[in-house]
Write an enzyme that holds these catalytic residues in place. Structure first.
Site, mmCIF file in Angstrom:
data_model
loop_
_atom_site.group_PDB
_atom_site.id
_atom_site.type_symbol
_atom_site.label_atom_id
_atom_site.label_comp_id
_atom_site.label_asym_id
_atom_site.label_seq_id
_atom_site.Cartn_x
_atom_site.Cartn_y
_atom_site.Cartn_z
ATOM 1 N N HIS A 147 46.127 -29.806 -29.438
ATOM 2 C CA HIS A 147 46.052 -31.148 -28.825
ATOM 3 C C HIS A 147 46.510 -31.118 -27.367
ATOM 4 O O HIS A 147 46.190 -32.028 -26.606
ATOM 5 C CB HIS A 147 46.819 -32.176 -29.661
ATOM 6 N N ASP A 202 46.497 -27.457 -35.681
ATOM 7 C CA ASP A 202 46.795 -27.789 -34.279
ATOM 8 C C ASP A 202 47.350 -26.544 -33.565
ATOM 9 O O ASP A 202 48.544 -26.410 -33.343
ATOM 10 C CB ASP A 202 47.812 -28.941 -34.249
ATOM 11 N N SER A 242 55.576 -30.487 -27.358
ATOM 12 C CA SER A 242 54.359 -30.068 -28.036
ATOM 13 C C SER A 242 53.926 -28.721 -27.485
ATOM 14 O O SER A 242 54.047 -28.456 -26.297
ATOM 15 C CB SER A 242 53.249 -31.061 -27.771
#
Ligand SMILES: *[C@@H]1O[C@H](CO)[C@@H](O)[C@H](O)[C@H]1NC(C)=O
Ligand SMILES: *[C@@H]1O[C@H](CO)[C@@H](O)[C@H](O)[C@H]1NC(C)=O
Ligand SMILES: *[C@@H]1O[C@H](CO)[C@@H](O)[C@H](O)[C@H]1NC(C)=O
Ligand SMILES: *[C@@H]1O[C@H](CO)[C@@H](O)[C@H](O)[C@H]1NC(C)=O
Length: 277
Positions: free
Chosen positions: A84, A135, A229
């Site tokens: 992402h 992911d 992230s």
């Protein structure tokens, strides 16, 4: 005296941040459901300042100059991060840059510590319109980092984590429009593996929790949060996961991470490493 003041400031920051994060996650979820590019950036919450010298494989990923995510060098020319983080533009990497050895995001980056992306790969299983399953992304650099940059690589842990495993999560926090110039120096915190059934129960109502994910949470749930992230979750000096998503920060809910020991992730990453890294 000083400590108390710091403590109060930290707490009020805590709660302000918590609401901000809830908002950000909500926005991200809405965007996700609407099929728009999502920005699911986590932040080290209640962690301690860390030294980049202790994590020489840690990099930050930028679009142009804008900080996006953390990542880890798994070979001198390959960066492991979250899919992402590429915001559905994994085929457009001309403006994607990787900075190594940065303590704070504003620190100057000499050329030896800077690389341009050449190619990025995201598993076909990653279907962001529906979930954040799989992911994971690998970025291949135009030029590998060389030893003079002091950059090193981190091995991937393909073994299942033991029950209650202790992990370390590291990152720079985010500097997006919602959160400008805030906490831009490296932070670390310790978290523990959450049993998968609890993970599904607590997080499954927000997004599907799959076999390619695991949850982790710090000792003081109000203080603990996922790291940036794309950054690694370290277990005994190896990368066992990638920070992926969460709901709020300091909300007491665990952070969700990409599980590198799942058969799908292991298969992909091993074959990719052999062929391209
Ligand atoms: C590499 O690390 C050494 C020792 O910490 C330091 O003196 C040197 O400046 C570093 N080199 C680069 C290119 O960062
Ligand atoms: C994790 O760390 C805690 C506190 O140091 C310790 O009690 C526990 O046994 C550790 N868990 C594992 C699985 O090593
Ligand atoms: C994480 O745990 C390790 C080992 O117990 C400890 O040395 C380190 O200081 C902890 N780090 C943080 C940020 O709490
Ligand atoms: C959790 O919070 C308590 C009280 O603030 C503190 O004493 C303790 O050291 C914290 N634990 C960790 C792992 O940070």
């Amino acid at each position: 005296m000083l400590r108390a003041v710091d403590y109060i400031r930290a707490r009020s920051w805590c709660f302000r941040k918590m609401w901000l994060k809830l908002l950000i996650w909500l926005t991200a979820l809405i965007q996700l459901l609407a099929g728009a590019p999502s920005e699911l950036l986590g932040k080290i919450f209640g962690g301690e300042t860390a030294s980049i010298a202790d994590y020489p494989f840690l990099v930050n990923i930028r679009r142009g100059k804008q900080f996006r995510c953390g990542g880890a060098l798994i070979s001198p020319r390959c960066v492991l991060t979250a899919a992402h983080c590429l915001e559905r533009r994994h085929q457009q990497v001309h403006d994607l840059f990787v900075h190594a050895q940065q303590q704070c995001l504003d620190d100057p980056t000499p050329e030896t510590h800077l690389r341009q992306a050449w190619f990025a790969w995201v598993p076909p299983k990653y279907q962001p319109g529906r979930s954040l399953d799989a992911d994971l992304a690998v970025i291949i650099l135009r030029q590998p980092f060389d030893k003079s940059a002091n950059a090193s690589t981190v091995p991937v842990d393909f073994n299942d984590l033991p029950e209650g495993a202790n992990l370390t999560v590291i990152g720079w926090g985010m500097t997006s429009n919602e959160d400008h110039n805030w906490n831009q120096c490296l932070q670390a915190t310790n978290v523990s593996l959450v049993p998968q059934c609890d993970c599904v129960q607590q997080m499954g109502k927000y997004l599907p929790v799959t076999n390619n994910m695991f949850c982790a949470l710090g000792a003081n749930s109000t203080d603990a949060c996922a790291g940036d992230s794309g950054g690694p979750l370290l277990h005994a000096g190896r990368s066992a996961g990638i920070v992926s998503w969460g709901y709020g920060c300091g909300s007491g809910l665990p952070g969700v991470n990409t599980r590198l020991s799942s058969s799908a992730m292991t298969w992909f990453l091993k074959s990719f490493l052999e062929q391209h890294c």
